[in-house]
Write an enzyme that holds these catalytic residues in place. Structure first.
Site, short mmCIF file in Angstrom:
data_model
loop_
_atom_site.label_atom_id
_atom_site.label_comp_id
_atom_site.label_asym_id
_atom_site.label_seq_id
_atom_site.Cartn_x
_atom_site.Cartn_y
_atom_site.Cartn_z
N ASP A 86 0.81 -1.23 0.00
CA ASP A 86 0.00 0.00 0.00
C ASP A 86 0.84 1.28 0.00
O ASP A 86 0.51 2.25 0.68
CB ASP A 86 -0.95 0.01 1.21
CG ASP A 86 -1.95 -1.13 1.17
OD1 ASP A 86 -2.39 -1.49 0.06
OD2 ASP A 86 -2.27 -1.68 2.24
N VAL A 87 1.92 1.28 -0.76
CA VAL A 87 2.74 2.49 -0.87
C VAL A 87 2.55 3.19 -2.22
O VAL A 87 3.15 4.23 -2.46
CB VAL A 87 4.24 2.20 -0.63
CG1 VAL A 87 4.47 1.68 0.78
CG2 VAL A 87 4.79 1.24 -1.68
N GLY A 88 1.73 2.61 -3.10
CA GLY A 88 1.46 3.25 -4.38
C GLY A 88 2.18 2.63 -5.56
O GLY A 88 2.35 3.28 -6.59
N LEU A 141 0.03 2.54 -8.74
CA LEU A 141 -0.13 3.90 -9.24
C LEU A 141 1.12 4.34 -10.01
O LEU A 141 1.02 4.88 -11.13
CB LEU A 141 -0.40 4.85 -8.08
CG LEU A 141 -0.49 6.35 -8.39
CD1 LEU A 141 -1.59 6.63 -9.40
CD2 LEU A 141 -0.71 7.14 -7.11
N ALA A 188 5.02 -7.90 -6.67
CA ALA A 188 3.93 -8.23 -5.74
C ALA A 188 4.44 -7.93 -4.34
O ALA A 188 5.32 -8.63 -3.84
CB ALA A 188 3.54 -9.69 -5.88
N GLY A 189 3.89 -6.89 -3.72
CA GLY A 189 4.38 -6.53 -2.39
C GLY A 189 5.78 -5.96 -2.45
O GLY A 189 6.15 -5.28 -3.41
N LYS A 247 2.47 -7.88 -15.09
CA LYS A 247 2.42 -8.24 -13.67
C LYS A 247 2.68 -9.75 -13.60
O LYS A 247 1.79 -10.55 -13.86
CB LYS A 247 1.06 -7.90 -13.08
CG LYS A 247 0.83 -8.37 -11.65
CD LYS A 247 1.28 -7.36 -10.65
CE LYS A 247 0.87 -7.78 -9.24
NZ LYS A 247 1.23 -6.76 -8.23
#
Length: 213
Positions: free
Chosen positions: A19-21, A24, A108-109, A39
């Site tokens: 969840d750091v972007g 995005l 991923a992560g 991905k």
């Protein structure tokens, strides 16, 4: 900034945590470079996937979205999701999509996320010949996580293309990281509450210029 050459960019986007972007930034890079997107491992298919999100946010007509090597139902660490689905993630399954275009690969992560017993995400980056873009976001402990990520890349001789700071500016944190590591700094992202294709298009020119395009 490093001036672009005729060689296409091959970028791997990782974050200092969840969840750091990361997605995005991957979308902005894909739009800025009009790059292909891949991905390799998707863990969690509902309500949507990262590939579907980036496809929705990218508006140029040139990007191609390549299918994942592994699509796992469970939204969890890839090694756990794969084990639950009786899938074995293997290093030799990761082959770059055939394209002459720029390519953005989203992890991923974080960098040391486990894929299978004895196999970390970092283990598959170097053989693919990718340069890494690290996404950092300010929170208590983020300096430590950022430095550990960059140090792990250095130990593995994986080149770092640059670091992106995502969120409200925190000069004391960012100045320390920049001075301590000396890594190139890409354009920053401001806090965004509603991310749309227009948001991505707004950031794309600055990133395109950074890459010398």
């Amino acid at each position: 900034m490093r001036t672009s050459s005729s060689r296409p960019e091959r970028l791997f986007v990782t974050g200092i945590g969840t969840d750091v972007g990361k997605t995005l930034i991957a979308a902005i890079l894909t739009e800025a470079l009009q790059a292909d997107y891949w991905k390799p491992v998707q863990a969690g298919l509902e309500p949507t996937t990262d590939t579907a999100t980036v496809r929705r946010l990218v508006s140029n007509p040139h990007s191609v979205f390549h299918p994942e090597a592994y699509r796992l139902q469970l939204p969890a660490s890839p090694h756990l999701a794969a084990a639950r689905e009786q899938v074995t993630i293997q290093a030799d399954a990761f082959q770059l999509p055939a394209t002459a275009n720029h390519l953005v690969v989203e992890g991923a992560g974080g960098l040391l996320v486990p894929l299978a017993p004895g196999l970390l995400l970092a283990d598959v980056i170097a053989p693919l010949g990718l340069e890494v873009v690290v996404v950092s976001r300010h929170y208590l402990g983020s300096i430590n996580h950022t430095l550990l990520t960059l140090e792990a890349l250095q130990r593995r001789n994986i080149p770092v293309r640059g670091l992106v700071f995502n969120g409200a500016p925190t000069p004391a944190t960012e100045d320390f990281i920049t001075q301590h590591t000396g890594v190139p700094i890409l354009p920053r992202l401001q806090p965004e509450t509603d991310v749309t294709a227009a948001t991505i298009s707004r950031y794309a020119p600055a990133f395109r210029q950074w890459f010398g395009l």
